[in-house]
Design a protein around this motif. Structure first.
Motif, PDB file in Angstrom:
ATOM      1  N   ILE A  29      48.613   6.608  79.917  1.00 37.53           N
ATOM      2  CA  ILE A  29      49.981   7.109  80.075  1.00 37.53           C
ATOM      3  C   ILE A  29      50.492   6.640  81.424  1.00 37.53           C
ATOM      4  N   ARG A  84      48.044   4.110  68.946  1.00 37.78           N
ATOM      5  CA  ARG A  84      48.410   3.502  70.230  1.00 37.78           C
ATOM      6  C   ARG A  84      47.230   2.755  70.829  1.00 37.78           C
ATOM      7  N   TYR A  91      51.355   4.432  76.545  1.00 41.51           N
ATOM      8  CA  TYR A  91      52.591   5.185  76.731  1.00 41.51           C
ATOM      9  C   TYR A  91      53.180   4.862  78.102  1.00 41.51           C
ATOM     10  N   LEU A  97      54.842  10.329  75.037  1.00 37.87           N
ATOM     11  CA  LEU A  97      53.820  11.039  74.270  1.00 37.87           C
ATOM     12  C   LEU A  97      54.387  12.328  73.681  1.00 37.87           C
TER      13      LEU A  97
END
Length: 298
Positions: A29, A84, A91, A97
């Motif tokens: 992320i 993903r 992300y 997310l």
């Protein structure tokens, strides 16, 4: 008409809820605490706010088919994250997310859900803090609208950030910095996707889809090292004002809570907490400046 309270998530009815608490997985992320695009530990909690008394049917029949199966919800979230990972598409940020999980929850619950709340915790995102979380409640989109068409209001928490502060009125306290445990809550206003990409997050950034809280906390940490205070009240107020200086208007309000573990011998901690809206902090700054000028300070 009642005014909107920006310090809370959108109101949801006091009704039936199906939830999953702290689904654990690892995914990339944005950047981690060391600015590396590497996977990190994630805890995600999902709350489905259902139509009023919807779960009565399952409560009477004792058949899970009459409910929204939380096992299916867990599989849906795992499938999203797994896809993903397989396609190597990390992300861009936490909101991406949250949007994916929110969309999957609405698709599973269909018209039975009136709102979805997603809380994402990144325990290792902020150095010197014990946790970082993003809490978003999304009402069901109206006909023809998409969940991705806007960013709902969000509550972001930086938990137990340890700041070394020169603070105190007693002579020994002026000799060395001491630990001040700080919790900061940022309240982001709702905005459209186009608005969010046009809002600068810190003074050094011109375009971003999210507020960069890792950079913001680093700026606050560096700033606090050049300051000193006599009281926690002064420290907390200055931290609130500093939070607004390094964030965009996307952040409408801030709560800062500071605790001194070593202040009172027979108490676990002593502390101060303040919540201010952006316009309130600006007003306080102007009042303080005018007061200092009247007293002849520059």
């Amino acid at each position: 008409m009642a005014s909107t309270n920006i310090l809370t998530q959108p109101e949801v009815p006091a009704t039936d809820v199906v939830f999953l608490d702290s689904i654990q997985f690892t995914t990339a992320i944005g950047s981690d605490c060391w600015r590396r695009p590497k996977p990190q530990s994630v805890l995600a909690s999902v709350y489905l706010y259902l139509q009023s008394s919807f779960l009565d049917s399952c409560g009477i029949s004792d058949d899970v088919k009459d409910s929204v199966h939380y096992g299916h919800l867990a599989k849906a979230v795992s499938a999203i994250v797994g896809e993903r990972e397989r396609t190597k598409k990390p992300y861009a940020g936490v909101h991406a997310l949250v949007q994916d999980v929110t969309q999957a929850a609405f698709e599973l619950a269909e018209e039975r859900a009136v709102a979805v709340r997603v809380v994402v915790d990144l325990p290792k995102q902020i150095l010197l803090a014990s946790g970082f979380s993003v809490d978003v409640t999304t009402p069901r989109a109206k006909a023809g609208e998409s969940v991705q068409a806007s960013f709902p209001s969000a509550t972001i928490c930086v938990k137990d950030l340890v700041l070394p502060v020169l603070i105190g009125v007693n002579p020994p306290e002026r000799l060395a910095r001491q630990r001040v445990v700080t919790n900061i809550t940022f309240y982001e206003r709702a905005c459209t996707t186009s608005e969010s990409t046009a809002i600068p997050t810190v003074s050094t950034q011109s375009q971003a889809s999210e507020v960069d809280y890792t950079t913001i906390v680093q700026l606050l940490y560096e700033w606090i090292n050049s300051t000193s205070y006599l009281t926690l009240e002064k420290l907390v107020l200055e931290l609130v004002r500093a939070c607004f200086r390094v964030t965009s208007p996307q952040v409408d309000a801030v709560t800062v809570r500071c605790e001194k573990p070593s202040a009172i011998s027979f108490a676990h901690v002593s502390g101060i907490q303040m919540t201010r809206r952006r316009e309130e902090a600006s007003y306080v700054g102007r009042v303080l400046l005018e007061s200092r000028l009247r007293r002849g300070y520059r």
